[in-house]
Design a protein around this motif. Structure first.
Motif, PDB file in Angstrom:
ATOM      1  N   LEU A 101     -82.148 -62.434 139.920  1.00 54.34           N
ATOM      2  CA  LEU A 101     -82.911 -62.690 141.143  1.00 54.34           C
ATOM      3  C   LEU A 101     -84.179 -63.478 140.845  1.00 54.34           C
ATOM      4  O   LEU A 101     -84.553 -64.379 141.602  1.00 54.34           O
ATOM      5  CB  LEU A 101     -83.268 -61.369 141.833  1.00 54.34           C
ATOM      6  N   ILE A 102     -84.850 -63.166 139.731  1.00 54.75           N
ATOM      7  CA  ILE A 102     -86.052 -63.914 139.346  1.00 54.75           C
ATOM      8  C   ILE A 102     -85.716 -65.392 139.172  1.00 54.75           C
ATOM      9  O   ILE A 102     -86.437 -66.282 139.650  1.00 54.75           O
ATOM     10  CB  ILE A 102     -86.648 -63.356 138.034  1.00 54.75           C
ATOM     11  N   VAL A 121     -81.249 -56.397 142.132  1.00 50.54           N
ATOM     12  CA  VAL A 121     -82.343 -55.424 142.253  1.00 50.54           C
ATOM     13  C   VAL A 121     -81.788 -54.029 141.992  1.00 50.54           C
ATOM     14  O   VAL A 121     -80.694 -53.690 142.439  1.00 50.54           O
ATOM     15  CB  VAL A 121     -82.974 -55.445 143.669  1.00 50.54           C
ATOM     16  N   ASP A 145     -88.752 -50.869 143.291  1.00 47.65           N
ATOM     17  CA  ASP A 145     -87.780 -51.963 143.253  1.00 47.65           C
ATOM     18  C   ASP A 145     -87.937 -52.737 141.951  1.00 47.65           C
ATOM     19  O   ASP A 145     -89.008 -53.289 141.686  1.00 47.65           O
ATOM     20  CB  ASP A 145     -87.981 -52.920 144.432  1.00 47.65           C
ATOM     21  N   LEU A 179     -86.319 -55.037 152.223  1.00 41.71           N
ATOM     22  CA  LEU A 179     -85.746 -55.811 151.128  1.00 41.71           C
ATOM     23  C   LEU A 179     -84.251 -55.996 151.347  1.00 41.71           C
ATOM     24  O   LEU A 179     -83.688 -57.047 151.024  1.00 41.71           O
ATOM     25  CB  LEU A 179     -86.008 -55.115 149.794  1.00 41.71           C
ATOM     26  N   SER A 218     -83.042 -50.238 142.738  1.00 44.55           N
ATOM     27  CA  SER A 218     -84.056 -49.545 143.536  1.00 44.55           C
ATOM     28  C   SER A 218     -83.933 -48.034 143.406  1.00 44.55           C
ATOM     29  O   SER A 218     -82.825 -47.488 143.379  1.00 44.55           O
ATOM     30  CB  SER A 218     -83.939 -49.929 145.017  1.00 44.55           C
ATOM     31  N   TRP A 263     -91.759 -62.749 147.726  1.00 51.48           N
ATOM     32  CA  TRP A 263     -90.772 -61.669 147.746  1.00 51.48           C
ATOM     33  C   TRP A 263     -91.434 -60.314 147.520  1.00 51.48           C
ATOM     34  O   TRP A 263     -91.162 -59.341 148.236  1.00 51.48           O
ATOM     35  CB  TRP A 263     -89.726 -61.906 146.657  1.00 51.48           C
ATOM     36  N   LEU A 264     -92.303 -60.231 146.542  1.00 56.99           N
ATOM     37  CA  LEU A 264     -92.907 -58.949 146.180  1.00 56.99           C
ATOM     38  C   LEU A 264     -93.857 -58.420 147.242  1.00 56.99           C
ATOM     39  O   LEU A 264     -93.990 -57.205 147.422  1.00 56.99           O
ATOM     40  CB  LEU A 264     -93.654 -59.093 144.852  1.00 56.99           C
ATOM     41  N   ARG A 283     -91.850 -53.552 141.554  1.00 55.72           N
ATOM     42  CA  ARG A 283     -92.738 -53.292 142.680  1.00 55.72           C
ATOM     43  C   ARG A 283     -92.580 -51.833 143.093  1.00 55.72           C
ATOM     44  O   ARG A 283     -91.471 -51.330 143.184  1.00 55.72           O
ATOM     45  CB  ARG A 283     -92.366 -54.189 143.870  1.00 55.72           C
ATOM     46  N   PHE A 295     -86.967 -55.915 140.069  1.00 52.12           N
ATOM     47  CA  PHE A 295     -86.427 -57.257 140.287  1.00 52.12           C
ATOM     48  C   PHE A 295     -85.823 -57.751 138.976  1.00 52.12           C
ATOM     49  O   PHE A 295     -86.535 -57.949 137.992  1.00 52.12           O
ATOM     50  CB  PHE A 295     -87.530 -58.192 140.766  1.00 52.12           C
ATOM     51  N   LEU A 345     -92.219 -66.000 143.986  1.00 49.79           N
ATOM     52  CA  LEU A 345     -92.012 -64.605 143.605  1.00 49.79           C
ATOM     53  C   LEU A 345     -93.002 -63.693 144.326  1.00 49.79           C
ATOM     54  O   LEU A 345     -92.642 -62.597 144.782  1.00 49.79           O
ATOM     55  CB  LEU A 345     -92.152 -64.441 142.091  1.00 49.79           C
TER      56      LEU A 345
END
Length: 204
Positions: free
Chosen positions: A196-197, A105, A190, A50, A107, A43-44, A175, A192, A40
């Motif tokens: 997705l997690i 996500v 963003d 993204l 955003s 990704w962050l 994020r 999450f 994770l």
């Protein structure tokens, strides 16, 4: 335009049990890294697009522009030292990334008026396409000042995502970062989402 609320199956955040940060407290990457799974955090902390990352992992990912409007910048966002917009008004774009009707996500992009001017007509005609396609066209590391938080209902971002995506969640991993277009700042938030997690942790 206001779109109908989109209801998705509930997915818990139990796989993100290693995230021990206090809710609604923004942390730098250095502060957040020890509390995150390695996958994770990857990704962050990624400074690149993204949109491109999602396309690589999910070739059939779908993008939906749920709202685009001009208005005052949120007071907390306006006061961020890493952002410092030269205008109190901004274009705000909200985009949902989903796969097979499952949200990945959500955003939010805050584009100050002075930043939007160099875009010219390209911003007005960008439609539902993610802003990252324009920001990261040169495939450079334009994302800076990354901060991470686990948010709950007390954070305004939570209600923003929940309005369009799900009936209820306990918390979200978020994020926020500042990207630059011709040296001018754009604030990107963003969120999450649980699907997705789960994918990130299962692939690690």
């Amino acid at each position: 335009a206001i779109h109908k609320r989109i209801i998705y199956p509930q997915v818990t955040l139990t796989q993100e049990s290693r995230m021990q940060t206090q809710s609604n407290q923004w942390r730098s990457l250095i502060q957040a890294e020890p509390t995150l799974s390695t996958a994770l955090f990857g990704w962050l902390s990624n400074p690149r697009s993204l949109t491109q990352h999602l396309n690589q992992q999910f070739p059939t990912v779908h993008y939906q522009l749920v709202q685009s409007h001009l208005g005052p910048i949120d007071s907390e966002e306006n006061s961020l030292s890493s952002f410092q917009p030269a205008s109190d008004n901004a274009w705000t774009r909200q985009v949902l990334f989903s796969l097979d009707n499952h949200p990945l996500v959500f955003s939010k992009a805050v584009i100050p008026m002075n930043t939007s001017q160099p875009f010219g007509s390209s911003l007005n005609h960008f439609g539902a396409r993610p802003l990252g396609e324009l920001l990261f066209a040169e495939n450079t590391d334009k994302r800076q000042h990354i901060e991470i938080a686990v948010i709950d209902h007390a954070c305004p971002y939570f209600a923003l995502a929940e309005r369009y995506i799900v009936e209820s969640l306990d918390r979200l991993v978020v994020r926020r970062s500042v990207c630059f277009y011709q040296t001018l700042p754009i604030l990107i938030i963003d969120m999450f989402l649980p699907t997705l997690i789960t994918f990130i942790n299962e692939r690690s």
